[in-house]
Scaffold this motif. Structure first.
Motif, PDB file in Angstrom:
ATOM      1  N   HIS A 167      24.909  23.683 -23.728  1.00  0.00           N
ATOM      2  CA  HIS A 167      26.192  23.887 -24.403  1.00  0.00           C
ATOM      3  C   HIS A 167      26.610  22.586 -25.066  1.00  0.00           C
ATOM      4  O   HIS A 167      26.626  21.524 -24.434  1.00  0.00           O
ATOM      5  CB  HIS A 167      27.283  24.304 -23.400  1.00  0.00           C
ATOM      6  CG  HIS A 167      26.982  25.579 -22.666  1.00  0.00           C
ATOM      7  ND1 HIS A 167      27.372  26.818 -23.118  1.00  0.00           N
ATOM      8  CD2 HIS A 167      26.306  25.789 -21.491  1.00  0.00           C
ATOM      9  CE1 HIS A 167      26.974  27.742 -22.256  1.00  0.00           C
ATOM     10  NE2 HIS A 167      26.317  27.138 -21.271  1.00  0.00           N
ATOM     11  N   VAL A 219      29.641  20.504 -26.661  1.00  0.00           N
ATOM     12  CA  VAL A 219      31.101  20.453 -26.510  1.00  0.00           C
ATOM     13  C   VAL A 219      31.717  20.101 -27.855  1.00  0.00           C
ATOM     14  O   VAL A 219      31.337  19.105 -28.500  1.00  0.00           O
ATOM     15  CB  VAL A 219      31.495  19.423 -25.441  1.00  0.00           C
ATOM     16  CG1 VAL A 219      33.019  19.330 -25.338  1.00  0.00           C
ATOM     17  CG2 VAL A 219      30.879  19.803 -24.103  1.00  0.00           C
ATOM     18  N   LYS A 278      35.445  20.635 -28.202  1.00  0.00           N
ATOM     19  CA  LYS A 278      36.817  20.263 -27.887  1.00  0.00           C
ATOM     20  C   LYS A 278      36.916  19.880 -26.415  1.00  0.00           C
ATOM     21  O   LYS A 278      36.270  20.496 -25.565  1.00  0.00           O
ATOM     22  CB  LYS A 278      37.794  21.403 -28.184  1.00  0.00           C
ATOM     23  CG  LYS A 278      37.957  21.717 -29.661  1.00  0.00           C
ATOM     24  CD  LYS A 278      38.999  22.812 -29.870  1.00  0.00           C
ATOM     25  CE  LYS A 278      39.167  23.129 -31.365  1.00  0.00           C
ATOM     26  NZ  LYS A 278      40.185  24.184 -31.586  1.00  0.00           N
ATOM     27  N   LYS A 286      38.920  20.297 -19.364  1.00  0.00           N
ATOM     28  CA  LYS A 286      38.787  21.613 -19.990  1.00  0.00           C
ATOM     29  C   LYS A 286      38.015  21.407 -21.286  1.00  0.00           C
ATOM     30  O   LYS A 286      38.473  20.669 -22.178  1.00  0.00           O
ATOM     31  CB  LYS A 286      40.164  22.212 -20.274  1.00  0.00           C
ATOM     32  CG  LYS A 286      40.910  22.642 -19.025  1.00  0.00           C
ATOM     33  CD  LYS A 286      42.177  23.405 -19.360  1.00  0.00           C
ATOM     34  CE  LYS A 286      43.239  22.474 -19.908  1.00  0.00           C
ATOM     35  NZ  LYS A 286      44.531  23.175 -20.109  1.00  0.00           N
ATOM     36  N   VAL A 287      36.855  22.054 -21.381  1.00  0.00           N
ATOM     37  CA  VAL A 287      35.983  21.857 -22.543  1.00  0.00           C
ATOM     38  C   VAL A 287      35.706  23.199 -23.206  1.00  0.00           C
ATOM     39  O   VAL A 287      35.757  24.257 -22.571  1.00  0.00           O
ATOM     40  CB  VAL A 287      34.654  21.196 -22.138  1.00  0.00           C
ATOM     41  CG1 VAL A 287      34.912  19.838 -21.499  1.00  0.00           C
ATOM     42  CG2 VAL A 287      33.869  22.077 -21.186  1.00  0.00           C
ATOM     43  N   GLU A 288      35.434  23.146 -24.502  1.00  0.00           N
ATOM     44  CA  GLU A 288      35.111  24.335 -25.291  1.00  0.00           C
ATOM     45  C   GLU A 288      33.821  24.072 -26.055  1.00  0.00           C
ATOM     46  O   GLU A 288      33.659  23.001 -26.665  1.00  0.00           O
ATOM     47  CB  GLU A 288      36.246  24.644 -26.265  1.00  0.00           C
ATOM     48  CG  GLU A 288      36.023  25.905 -27.093  1.00  0.00           C
ATOM     49  CD  GLU A 288      37.184  26.212 -28.010  1.00  0.00           C
ATOM     50  OE1 GLU A 288      36.943  26.755 -29.113  1.00  0.00           O
ATOM     51  OE2 GLU A 288      38.341  25.899 -27.629  1.00  0.00           O
ATOM     52  N   ASP A 289      32.875  25.034 -26.001  1.00  0.00           N
ATOM     53  CA  ASP A 289      31.611  24.834 -26.695  1.00  0.00           C
ATOM     54  C   ASP A 289      31.668  25.411 -28.095  1.00  0.00           C
ATOM     55  O   ASP A 289      32.707  25.929 -28.543  1.00  0.00           O
ATOM     56  CB  ASP A 289      30.456  25.420 -25.880  1.00  0.00           C
ATOM     57  CG  ASP A 289      30.516  26.934 -25.776  1.00  0.00           C
ATOM     58  OD1 ASP A 289      31.449  27.552 -26.348  1.00  0.00           O
ATOM     59  OD2 ASP A 289      29.638  27.521 -25.104  1.00  0.00           O
ATOM     60  N   GLU A 290      30.523  25.359 -28.781  1.00  0.00           N
ATOM     61  CA  GLU A 290      30.469  25.798 -30.180  1.00  0.00           C
ATOM     62  C   GLU A 290      30.713  27.289 -30.334  1.00  0.00           C
ATOM     63  O   GLU A 290      31.104  27.755 -31.428  1.00  0.00           O
ATOM     64  CB  GLU A 290      29.121  25.417 -30.798  1.00  0.00           C
ATOM     65  CG  GLU A 290      27.920  26.224 -30.286  1.00  0.00           C
ATOM     66  CD  GLU A 290      27.445  25.798 -28.900  1.00  0.00           C
ATOM     67  OE1 GLU A 290      26.507  26.424 -28.379  1.00  0.00           O
ATOM     68  OE2 GLU A 290      28.017  24.828 -28.364  1.00  0.00           O
ATOM     69  N   GLY A 340      33.004  28.954 -28.664  1.00  0.00           N
ATOM     70  CA  GLY A 340      34.375  29.252 -28.277  1.00  0.00           C
ATOM     71  C   GLY A 340      34.574  29.514 -26.799  1.00  0.00           C
ATOM     72  O   GLY A 340      35.680  29.869 -26.379  1.00  0.00           O
ATOM     73  N   ARG A 341      33.554  29.338 -26.007  1.00  0.00           N
ATOM     74  CA  ARG A 341      33.678  29.535 -24.563  1.00  0.00           C
ATOM     75  C   ARG A 341      34.290  28.304 -23.922  1.00  0.00           C
ATOM     76  O   ARG A 341      33.894  27.175 -24.240  1.00  0.00           O
ATOM     77  CB  ARG A 341      32.308  29.840 -23.959  1.00  0.00           C
ATOM     78  CG  ARG A 341      31.755  31.193 -24.376  1.00  0.00           C
ATOM     79  CD  ARG A 341      30.304  31.350 -24.001  1.00  0.00           C
ATOM     80  NE  ARG A 341      29.459  30.439 -24.755  1.00  0.00           N
ATOM     81  CZ  ARG A 341      28.139  30.604 -24.923  1.00  0.00           C
ATOM     82  NH1 ARG A 341      27.538  31.647 -24.375  1.00  0.00           N
ATOM     83  NH2 ARG A 341      27.441  29.716 -25.606  1.00  0.00           N
ATOM     84  N   ARG A 342      35.246  28.533 -23.007  1.00  0.00           N
ATOM     85  CA  ARG A 342      35.987  27.447 -22.389  1.00  0.00           C
ATOM     86  C   ARG A 342      35.621  27.346 -20.912  1.00  0.00           C
ATOM     87  O   ARG A 342      35.576  28.350 -20.193  1.00  0.00           O
ATOM     88  CB  ARG A 342      37.491  27.661 -22.554  1.00  0.00           C
ATOM     89  CG  ARG A 342      37.924  27.757 -24.007  1.00  0.00           C
ATOM     90  CD  ARG A 342      39.415  28.039 -24.099  1.00  0.00           C
ATOM     91  NE  ARG A 342      40.198  26.932 -23.555  1.00  0.00           N
ATOM     92  CZ  ARG A 342      41.423  27.066 -23.063  1.00  0.00           C
ATOM     93  NH1 ARG A 342      41.972  28.275 -22.999  1.00  0.00           N
ATOM     94  NH2 ARG A 342      42.083  26.017 -22.608  1.00  0.00           N
ATOM     95  N   TRP A 369      35.761  24.801 -17.132  1.00  0.00           N
ATOM     96  CA  TRP A 369      36.490  23.796 -16.345  1.00  0.00           C
ATOM     97  C   TRP A 369      35.469  23.025 -15.539  1.00  0.00           C
ATOM     98  O   TRP A 369      34.864  23.558 -14.599  1.00  0.00           O
ATOM     99  CB  TRP A 369      37.494  24.483 -15.427  1.00  0.00           C
ATOM    100  CG  TRP A 369      38.648  23.623 -15.005  1.00  0.00           C
ATOM    101  CD1 TRP A 369      39.315  22.735 -15.783  1.00  0.00           C
ATOM    102  CD2 TRP A 369      39.254  23.567 -13.709  1.00  0.00           C
ATOM    103  NE1 TRP A 369      40.319  22.137 -15.079  1.00  0.00           N
ATOM    104  CE2 TRP A 369      40.310  22.632 -13.790  1.00  0.00           C
ATOM    105  CE3 TRP A 369      39.032  24.214 -12.504  1.00  0.00           C
ATOM    106  CZ2 TRP A 369      41.130  22.323 -12.709  1.00  0.00           C
ATOM    107  CZ3 TRP A 369      39.859  23.914 -11.428  1.00  0.00           C
ATOM    108  CH2 TRP A 369      40.889  22.979 -11.520  1.00  0.00           C
TER     109      TRP A 369
END
Length: 523
Positions: A460, A462, A464, A489-493, A495-497, A499
């Motif tokens: 994944h 990151v 955000k 808290k991270v978001e991948d390319e 759009g999955r978030r 912890w």
């Protein structure tokens, strides 16, 4: 005002009858005694009719009894088993009244005030009691009087027929010819009274209190006899006034608190379990009417079916919230009814609210139409009754700031928490893993946020990052090697978030390099 009616039931051969039931030995005329070890040797606790005729007595030393009757057959008493049986009989006697109590090791007390009409009158109720105990293999004496002391005395020292029934107007006359032993006083006091010629209740009642106290002043017993606050068993006048109803006497019943209860009896014993469902529905309706009158709702309910041979079949059910819906209560027992063993048949039934809470009447809508579907508490009740209360759980908060410890599970039927843990100040994931899972992270700087990580063989990227949120270990629960956590808290390319957190920091002295973990999913 309704006169109080107390039933005293005495089992003169209680221990012997129980021994014969347990060993399947009928009374064949053998002089049998039950014994236990006393302070001064082996003492007789119970004796058969043949042993009594041969000269054996309860309380007598075994050596003295054998000197009179060498052919005595000796068996050991089992006081614990006898007490357990008597307690069962006390519960079984609820068929006549909800107020029942054990009376020593060989009797029962029942407050039947206002209950006799349900059985056709007091005479019919007495006959029913004796017939049922006889069928169970017990010799019984049954007496009814307006006081506990009066009923006790008449049951043990009254008519040879084994039954007595007196009202308040005849109580003094009925007790007068009885021996002073019927007042439940100490043996030494009985001996003193007999020495001065006071052998009956009537003789004792004729002497004024002060005159009796003066007579015993030389023996140092005046204060014990004259004081109402003294030990009742050492005070014959106090016991006499209790028996005559001049002083109120109370005994704690088997049920420690008043409960709501519906009862039913049938003329012919029921052996087909399918017939229990409509009967249970009627009991539930009656019980709910009682609860509604006091604005109560039940949380725990018990169904009891009394078998003709003395066995009590019991089913219990709990609810997730206070309730008084007859159909729902009856439905909770529908599965359990099919598992009961009817034996020779059930002839009495009871439905008891063992735990109830305040439940004010509520109106769901202006038109008062019932809500469609099944309410969540009722669904929980039905699932618990069908698959078991231990298999239906709900999440509850726990007083801990460590995420995996902040939520636990408990039975869905249990009440609300006694505390309200503070809500976390930051957002928490929708799905929290029970145990954090190790991930591989690539980061720009040793203490910076991650740029790429691999979890469950999937890479994944990151795009955000938000954080960190630092959570320190609970030093009062964990070892000194526990490491602090920095959550992101991270978001991948895609759009999955996620912890994720880093366990420890570089050179914190609590292990090697920091490790990264996946702990939850936001979306």
């Amino acid at each position: 005002m309704t006169e109080r009616r107390i039933v005293s039931i005495w089992f003169p051969q209680m221990a012997m009858d129980l021994w014969r039931k347990k060993h399947g030995r009928p009374d064949d005329g053998t002089p049998l005694v039950l014994v236990s070890e006393g302070t001064h040797g082996t003492v007789i606790d119970a004796a058969s009719t043949a042993a009594l005729h041969a000269g054996a007595k309860c309380g007598q030393r075994l050596t003295d009894a054998r000197a009179i009757c060498p052919a005595l057959v000796v068996e050991q008493s089992n006081h614990a088993s006898d007490a357990a049986w008597l307690e069962r009989l006390t519960g079984w006697a609820h068929r006549w009244s909800p107020w029942t109590a054990m009376d020593g090791m060989d009797g029962l007390l029942i407050d039947a005030t206002g209950a006799a009409h349900c059985f056709g009158g007091e005479a019919a109720m007495q006959a029913d009691m004796r017939a049922r105990f006889t069928a169970m293999g017990f010799v019984s004496h049954v007496a009814i009087a307006p006081t506990i002391g009066g009923a006790w005395a008449l049951a043990r020292f009254g008519s040879a027929s084994g039954t007595a029934n007196v009202d308040r107007a005849d109580l003094t006359r009925a007790l007068a010819p009885l021996p002073i032993e019927c007042l439940r006083i100490d043996t030494d006091v009985i001996l003193l009274l007999r020495r001065v010629g006071l052998k009956t209740v009537g003789a004792l009642a004729d002497i004024p209190t002060l005159a009796l106290a003066r007579r015993f002043r030389s023996l140092g017993l005046a204060k014990r006899f004259a004081s109402r606050k003294a030990n009742a068993q050492a005070n014959p006048l106090h016991r006499l006034q209790q028996a005559l109803g001049h002083i109120e006497e109370t005994v704690a019943p088997l049920a420690e608190r008043t409960v709501y209860r519906a009862q039913s009896r049938v003329l012919e014993p029921i052996r087909h379990l399918a017939l229990l469902e409509p009967l249970l529905a009627d009991l539930a309706t009656d019980l709910c009417d009682q609860l509604f009158a006091r604005q109560q709702g039940l949380r725990r309910v018990r169904f009891e079916a009394f078998r003709v041979d003395g066995h009590i079949a019991v089913l219990n059910a709990e609810t997730a919230s206070p309730i008084r819906i007859p159909d729902h209560i009856a439905r909770l027992f529908s599965e359990g009814l099919q598992t009961l063993d009817a034996g020779f048949g059930f002839d009495a039934f009871a439905l008891t609210a063992l735990w109830h809470e305040d439940m004010a009447a509520l109106q769901a809508a202006l038109d008062e139409e019932p809500v469609k579907g099944i309410a969540l508490p009722q669904l929980i009740d039905r699932l618990s009754a069908r698959i078991g209360a231990d298999r239906v759980s709900r999440p509850v908060p726990y007083a801990s700031h460590v995420p995996e410890r902040s939520v636990g599970w408990r039975s869905a039927l249990q009440g609300e928490l006694d505390f309200a843990p503070p809500a976390p100040s930051n957002e928490r994931p929708i799905r929290l893993f029970d145990r954090p899972e190790i991930i591989t992270v690539i980061y720009a700087t040793p203490e910076g946020p991650p740029r790429r990580f691999r979890w469950r063989r999937v890479l994944h990227d990151v795009v955000k990052v938000e954080g960190p949120e630092r959570i320190a270990p609970e030093w009062w629960r964990e070892r000194s090697t526990a490491r602090l956590r920095d959550y992101y808290k991270v978001e991948d390319e895609a759009g999955r978030r996620f912890w994720i957190f880093r366990g420890g920091v570089v050179d914190d002295g609590r292990g090697g390099p920091p490790q990264w973990f996946m702990h939850g999913l936001f979306a």
